[in-house]
Design a protein around this motif. Structure first.
Motif, short mmCIF file in Angstrom:
data_model
loop_
_atom_site.label_atom_id
_atom_site.label_comp_id
_atom_site.label_asym_id
_atom_site.label_seq_id
_atom_site.Cartn_x
_atom_site.Cartn_y
_atom_site.Cartn_z
N UNK A 8 0.83 -1.21 0.00
CA UNK A 8 0.00 0.00 0.00
C UNK A 8 0.87 1.25 0.00
N UNK A 9 1.93 1.24 0.78
CA UNK A 9 2.82 2.41 0.83
C UNK A 9 3.46 2.62 -0.54
N UNK A 10 3.88 1.54 -1.18
CA UNK A 10 4.45 1.65 -2.53
C UNK A 10 3.42 2.23 -3.50
N UNK A 11 2.18 1.78 -3.37
CA UNK A 11 1.13 2.25 -4.27
C UNK A 11 0.89 3.75 -4.12
N UNK A 12 0.75 4.21 -2.88
CA UNK A 12 0.46 5.65 -2.71
C UNK A 12 1.69 6.52 -2.95
N UNK A 13 2.89 5.95 -2.78
CA UNK A 13 4.11 6.71 -3.07
C UNK A 13 4.31 6.85 -4.58
N UNK A 14 3.76 5.89 -5.33
CA UNK A 14 3.78 5.96 -6.79
C UNK A 14 5.18 6.26 -7.35
N UNK A 15 6.17 5.55 -6.82
CA UNK A 15 7.53 5.71 -7.32
C UNK A 15 8.33 6.84 -6.70
N UNK A 16 7.70 7.64 -5.85
CA UNK A 16 8.40 8.76 -5.20
C UNK A 16 9.11 8.21 -3.96
N UNK A 17 10.40 7.93 -4.09
CA UNK A 17 11.16 7.31 -3.01
C UNK A 17 11.21 8.19 -1.76
#
Length: 105
Positions: A8-17
């Motif tokens: 979920x965190x990866x999804x909402x970060x959408x590639x923004x490290x």
């Protein structure tokens, strides 16, 4: 019981490290403090205050993509509001697992 993960965190970060790292940092900071508050309220029998903390922890379960933990937290929250700690042992097991998990990320 399932397992927490970072989907979920990866999804909402959408590639923004940078954003991803900030979310992880927030969870790693807030969750242990919330668990400490929860434990304190439970030891003192302050179920309504504990329910408020469980509500916050419930959202951490969603952030960690852990539906099982979310469900037990939701049930425990409602039971605490009704004056019952019937789900405390199960919820505490999930808390331990959540704390263990965030210490690895």
């Amino acid at each position: 019981m399932g397992e927490p993960n970072l989907d979920y965190i990866r999804k909402i970060a959408n590639g923004d490290q940078e954003f991803f790292n900030k979310l992880i940092k927030i969870v790693k900071f807030e969750l242990p403090n919330e668990v400490d508050s929860y434990n304190d309220y439970m030891q003192r029998g302050c179920f309504m205050q504990a329910a408020n903390i469980v509500h916050k922890i419930k959202h951490k379960a969603i952030i960690l993509s852990w539906e099982d933990a979310y469900q037990i937290a939701a049930t425990h929250e409602e039971n605490l509001k009704a004056g019952s700690n019937v789900d405390q042992a199960s919820f505490d097991n999930y808390l331990t697992a959540m704390l263990r998990y965030i210490s690895t990320i």
